[in-house]
Design a protein around this motif. Structure first.
Motif, PDB file in Angstrom:
ATOM      1  N   UNK A  26       0.857  -1.183   0.000  1.00  0.00           N
ATOM      2  CA  UNK A  26       0.000   0.000   0.000  1.00  0.00           C
ATOM      3  C   UNK A  26       0.890   1.228   0.000  1.00  0.00           C
ATOM      4  N   UNK A  27       0.438   2.274  -0.647  1.00  0.00           N
ATOM      5  CA  UNK A  27       1.176   3.535  -0.632  1.00  0.00           C
ATOM      6  C   UNK A  27       0.240   4.602  -0.089  1.00  0.00           C
ATOM      7  N   UNK A  28       0.719   5.347   0.938  1.00  0.00           N
ATOM      8  CA  UNK A  28      -0.123   6.377   1.555  1.00  0.00           C
ATOM      9  C   UNK A  28      -0.005   7.684   0.805  1.00  0.00           C
ATOM     10  N   UNK A  29      -0.984   8.521   1.039  1.00  0.00           N
ATOM     11  CA  UNK A  29      -0.987   9.833   0.394  1.00  0.00           C
ATOM     12  C   UNK A  29       0.226  10.642   0.842  1.00  0.00           C
ATOM     13  N   UNK A  30       0.945  11.226  -0.109  1.00  0.00           N
ATOM     14  CA  UNK A  30       2.096  12.068   0.191  1.00  0.00           C
ATOM     15  C   UNK A  30       3.387  11.305   0.423  1.00  0.00           C
ATOM     16  N   UNK A  31       3.324   9.991   0.276  1.00  0.00           N
ATOM     17  CA  UNK A  31       4.509   9.175   0.534  1.00  0.00           C
ATOM     18  C   UNK A  31       5.446   9.151  -0.673  1.00  0.00           C
ATOM     19  N   UNK A  32       6.743   8.948  -0.391  1.00  0.00           N
ATOM     20  CA  UNK A  32       7.716   8.705  -1.457  1.00  0.00           C
ATOM     21  C   UNK A  32       8.067   7.226  -1.368  1.00  0.00           C
ATOM     22  N   UNK A  33       7.532   6.451  -2.314  1.00  0.00           N
ATOM     23  CA  UNK A  33       7.635   4.994  -2.232  1.00  0.00           C
ATOM     24  C   UNK A  33       8.565   4.482  -3.316  1.00  0.00           C
ATOM     25  N   UNK A  34       9.492   3.603  -2.933  1.00  0.00           N
ATOM     26  CA  UNK A  34      10.439   3.085  -3.916  1.00  0.00           C
ATOM     27  C   UNK A  34      10.269   1.599  -4.127  1.00  0.00           C
ATOM     28  N   UNK A  35      10.411   1.168  -5.382  1.00  0.00           N
ATOM     29  CA  UNK A  35      10.479  -0.266  -5.665  1.00  0.00           C
ATOM     30  C   UNK A  35      11.874  -0.511  -6.212  1.00  0.00           C
ATOM     31  N   UNK A  36      12.606  -1.330  -5.483  1.00  0.00           N
ATOM     32  CA  UNK A  36      14.024  -1.501  -5.763  1.00  0.00           C
ATOM     33  C   UNK A  36      14.283  -2.939  -6.174  1.00  0.00           C
ATOM     34  N   UNK A  37      15.137  -3.110  -7.151  1.00  0.00           N
ATOM     35  CA  UNK A  37      15.482  -4.471  -7.540  1.00  0.00           C
ATOM     36  C   UNK A  37      16.303  -4.460  -8.802  1.00  0.00           C
ATOM     37  N   UNK A  38      16.977  -5.585  -9.095  1.00  0.00           N
ATOM     38  CA  UNK A  38      17.775  -5.639 -10.321  1.00  0.00           C
ATOM     39  C   UNK A  38      16.860  -5.707 -11.547  1.00  0.00           C
ATOM     40  N   UNK A  39      17.456  -5.574 -12.744  1.00  0.00           N
ATOM     41  CA  UNK A  39      16.660  -5.693 -13.961  1.00  0.00           C
ATOM     42  C   UNK A  39      16.005  -7.061 -14.008  1.00  0.00           C
ATOM     43  N   UNK A  40      14.749  -7.095 -14.441  1.00  0.00           N
ATOM     44  CA  UNK A  40      14.043  -8.367 -14.543  1.00  0.00           C
ATOM     45  C   UNK A  40      13.425  -8.809 -13.235  1.00  0.00           C
ATOM     46  N   UNK A  41      13.445  -7.928 -12.231  1.00  0.00           N
ATOM     47  CA  UNK A  41      12.876  -8.310 -10.934  1.00  0.00           C
ATOM     48  C   UNK A  41      11.355  -8.247 -10.947  1.00  0.00           C
ATOM     49  N   UNK A  42      10.798  -7.538 -11.935  1.00  0.00           N
ATOM     50  CA  UNK A  42       9.347  -7.403 -11.998  1.00  0.00           C
ATOM     51  C   UNK A  42       8.863  -6.030 -11.584  1.00  0.00           C
ATOM     52  N   UNK A  43       9.798  -5.088 -11.391  1.00  0.00           N
ATOM     53  CA  UNK A  43       9.424  -3.726 -10.977  1.00  0.00           C
ATOM     54  C   UNK A  43       8.544  -3.059 -12.019  1.00  0.00           C
ATOM     55  N   UNK A  44       9.021  -3.077 -13.275  1.00  0.00           N
ATOM     56  CA  UNK A  44       8.308  -2.355 -14.327  1.00  0.00           C
ATOM     57  C   UNK A  44       6.928  -2.958 -14.567  1.00  0.00           C
ATOM     58  N   UNK A  45       6.845  -4.279 -14.577  1.00  0.00           N
ATOM     59  CA  UNK A  45       5.540  -4.927 -14.787  1.00  0.00           C
ATOM     60  C   UNK A  45       4.583  -4.545 -13.661  1.00  0.00           C
ATOM     61  N   UNK A  46       5.077  -4.557 -12.421  1.00  0.00           N
ATOM     62  CA  UNK A  46       4.242  -4.157 -11.281  1.00  0.00           C
ATOM     63  C   UNK A  46       3.708  -2.744 -11.492  1.00  0.00           C
ATOM     64  N   UNK A  47       4.628  -1.857 -11.871  1.00  0.00           N
ATOM     65  CA  UNK A  47       4.241  -0.467 -12.081  1.00  0.00           C
ATOM     66  C   UNK A  47       3.200  -0.358 -13.204  1.00  0.00           C
ATOM     67  N   UNK A  48       3.417  -1.112 -14.295  1.00  0.00           N
ATOM     68  CA  UNK A  48       2.488  -1.047 -15.429  1.00  0.00           C
ATOM     69  C   UNK A  48       1.098  -1.527 -15.039  1.00  0.00           C
ATOM     70  N   UNK A  49       1.032  -2.507 -14.159  1.00  0.00           N
ATOM     71  CA  UNK A  49      -0.276  -2.996 -13.711  1.00  0.00           C
ATOM     72  C   UNK A  49      -0.963  -1.921 -12.869  1.00  0.00           C
ATOM     73  N   UNK A  50      -0.194  -1.264 -12.007  1.00  0.00           N
ATOM     74  CA  UNK A  50      -0.781  -0.226 -11.150  1.00  0.00           C
ATOM     75  C   UNK A  50      -1.234   0.968 -12.001  1.00  0.00           C
ATOM     76  N   UNK A  51      -0.465   1.293 -13.041  1.00  0.00           N
ATOM     77  CA  UNK A  51      -0.808   2.423 -13.909  1.00  0.00           C
ATOM     78  C   UNK A  51      -2.008   2.126 -14.805  1.00  0.00           C
ATOM     79  N   UNK A  52      -2.322   0.837 -14.967  1.00  0.00           N
ATOM     80  CA  UNK A  52      -3.448   0.463 -15.827  1.00  0.00           C
ATOM     81  C   UNK A  52      -3.028   0.177 -17.256  1.00  0.00           C
TER      82      UNK A  52
END
Lengths: 300, 355
Positions: A26-52
């Motif tokens: 979960x990310x709260x309002x006003x928070x600076x949230x980071x997703x950290x990991x090496x390439x291929x960790x699934x960061x971008x896919x996670x972000x794309x799902x959240x973005x729609x």
């Protein structure tokens, strides 16, 4: 606190690859949230799902209490997305780019121009994007993501490929955006960046979140030794081992490093021997957290 | 509406600042117009050179009025060197050599240019016939032949090549514009960026279509404007303005082909190659560069699948053949139908992203 983003157990497969394998946060309002990991960790896919941009195979996502999939035009004006690649209209100047993006959201040209100032590109307004440097293009793409004043900003590896100076300049811009009360979600494969910028960090690897929390508490929870380094040749490895019983000492020919849990004692002893030339003291970092969690070095 | 205008503005500026694109969509086809228009400018009054070896009574005894008529089509030069005359024909310096031995007129020609040889043969044959009639004492022939061109007598090559080359130019501009925009926008993730903004797909497509139609109309204005210059001497018939809805419908048809190429291709290079692979054979088979009336029947039948063939025919009809506005409505419907079907196919293949 109000949750801006709620992600509940999402999964996404590409053929046999489990790109995202049960991620929740979960990310709260006003928070600076980071997703950290090496390439291929699934960061971008996670972000794309959240973005729609993509649909999860399983699990739920809500952004401002609504589902981003299928394309939710009520949600889109409230979020700003900076994409990994520099996605610009061809052969337009910085000012023309940002004004075009502004008009897509019904934002007046004047407000668009003021965004160029925020990212420090006012003097490059008449330069075509092909002639901007990598750092300038990144800043322009962030300005384009922010032009409509979104409450939630997604930044996908905003500093990758930038020189150290440009990275630090960009960090200042990102802090400023967050200080304006916007929620920021950032993916990065730079551990130092996550440490410096984020309120909380999710460490991802192989489609899962391994650890989630404020960077400082992740590092502290690790209980890792402090590394004290001095120039090689000032003190022998054997002498160094005597300074702190059980310390791990290594000499790579350039510097001698003592990994100790009692840094004060070691530093005092080194001072006594007048062996402080080239001294650096480094506490544990997210890098150590990653090493601890995965058993392997963090590589790009 | 402001979104559409500002998107169209961004695409339009991008096009105008791309020198290669401007060259290939506007200047390159225009060069063909200048070259073809220049080369074939005087083709209708091109004369044939004929060498007359020694005295040839059939020619020499023609009345002055007939001599003058003849000199409009044949340039007769007298010579006494028979060997040299035959050599000139062999080399192609002269189209034919003519000599008379007693009552036999001998015409020497080269097989290298059969069309001209045939023309000269026809002319000489008619002279021989006239000589025979005169010898038989017939002063007023029972049957006489008078030939007349059906079009305006001023009809020149420019009348035929302007609509054809314009059709080709419109096809190139619309196909490449649609294909390359789609591929580069997808590759640069601009499509994805637009998907994340609250702008509708209809607006995005509308902006691109608007720019392409604008480019096509500019091409039309420049082409017709230049061809109308006295040097080229294009004469438009009354309903030439029906070319405007034709060009718009044609642009939509070619854009749908371009979108299909762009939906399929992954890189701009591949999209260009596919678009070229379609547009070049299409232009040749649709008679953009030269008439295909002489082509084999199967090839002419095949050419009917190309929208450019129908566009070219219809543009000729309204621009120079003087056909009425209603005559091209079926073609407009056909082009729009083509655009709808191929466009639907392209929409099925459409991808926002490479992966």
């Amino acid at each position: 606190m109000v949750s801006t983003i709620v992600v509940n157990d999402i999964h996404k497969r590409y053929g046999d690859v489990r790109a995202v394998d049960g991620v929740s946060f979960e990310v709260s309002s006003g928070e600076f949230f980071g997703i950290l990991g090496p390439n291929g960790a699934g960061k971008t896919t996670t972000l794309e799902i959240v973005e729609g941009l993509r649909q999860a195979d399983r699990g739920e996502v809500t952004v401002f209490g609504e589902s981003p999939w299928p394309r939710n035009t009520a949600l889109l004006p409230r979020i700003g997305v900076q994409l990994q690649a520099s996605s610009f209209f061809e052969r337009l100047t910085a000012r023309e780019q940002i004004r075009t993006f502004a008009s897509l959201y019904g934002v007046p040209a004047k407000q668009a121009d003021s965004m160029l100032e925020l990212v420090g590109l006012a003097d490059k307004a008449d330069t075509r994007n092909e002639r901007l440097s990598g750092g300038q293009q990144q800043r322009l793409s962030i300005a384009c993501a922010l032009v409509h004043g979104p409450d939630l900003v997604f930044l996908d590896e905003p500093t990758s490929g930038l020189d150290p100076q440009a990275r630090r300049n960009l960090w200042d811009v990102l802090r400023e955006i967050n200080a304006q009360g916007r929620t920021v979600v950032l993916t990065t494969h730079y551990l130092d960046e996550a440490e410096v910028l984020c309120d909380r960090v999710a460490i991802m690897d192989e489609g899962r979140i391994l650890e989630l929390g404020p960077p400082a508490s992740l590092v502290r929870g690790l209980d890792a030794p402090t590394r004290v380094s001095v120039e090689s040749g000032l003190i022998t490895v054997d002498d160094a081992r005597e300074l702190d019983d059980g310390a791990d000492v290594a000499d790579d020919g350039v510097s001698l490093t003592i990994a100790t849990r009692t840094p004060a004692k070691v530093l005092a002893a080194l001072a006594d021997r007048n062996a402080l030339r080239g001294l650096t003291v480094r506490g544990a970092t997210l890098e150590d957290v990653f090493l601890q969690l995965t058993g392997r070095e963090f590589r790009e | 509406m402001t979104r559409l205008i500002s998107l169209a503005g961004a695409i339009g500026k991008g096009f105008l600042r791309d020198r290669t694109a401007v060259f290939f969509t506007i200047l390159f086809p225009l060069m063909f117009l200048l070259i073809f228009g220049g080369i074939f400018k005087d083709q209708t009054i091109a004369k044939s050179d004929v060498l007359q070896i020694g005295p040839v009574p059939v020619l020499d005894q023609l009345p002055p009025q007939a001599q003058a008529e003849l000199s409009k089509v044949l340039e007769v030069t007298r010579t006494d060197d028979r060997a040299d005359a035959l050599e000139q024909v062999r080399k192609g310096d002269a189209e034919a050599a003519i000599e008379q031995q007693g009552d036999t007129v001998v015409l020497h020609y080269s097989a290298a240019d059969q069309v001209k040889a045939g023309t000269i043969r026809g002319i000489v044959e008619s002279l021989v016939q006239q000589g025979n009639l005169a010898a038989a004492g017939v002063s007023t022939p029972a049957i006489s032949l008078d030939t007349q061109q059906v079009e305006d007598e001023s009809l020149k090559t420019i009348q035929y090549i302007t609509p054809g080359l314009l059709g080709w130019a419109v096809a190139v501009g619309a196909m490449f514009g649609a294909a390359l925009t789609l591929v580069t926008w997808r590759q640069k993730k601009l499509l994805r960026r637009l998907r994340l903004s609250p702008v509708s797909t209809v607006t995005v497509i509308g902006a691109r279509v608007g720019v392409s139609i604008g480019v096509a109309l500019v091409q039309t204005a420049i082409f017709i404007g230049i061809a109308l210059l006295p040097y080229f001497g294009l004469r438009l018939s009354d309903y030439w303005w029906m070319a405007i809805p034709l060009v718009i419908a044609g642009t939509l048809a070619f854009m749908s082909l371009g979108l299909l190429a762009g939906a399929w291709a992954k890189t701009p290079e591949a999209a260009s190659a596919i678009a070229n692979l379609i547009v070049l054979p299409m232009a040749f088979l649709s008679g953009s560069f030269f008439p295909i009336d002489a082509a084999p029947t199967w090839l002419r039948t095949l050419s009917n699948v190309f929208p450019l063939k129908h566009l070219n025919e219809a543009m000729l009809d309204v621009m120079v053949r003087g056909e009425g506005p209603v005559s091209v409505l079926p073609t407009i419907a056909l082009l729009l139908g083509f655009a709808a079907i191929v466009g639907a196919l392209a929409a099925r293949l459409f991808r926002w992203d490479d992966v």
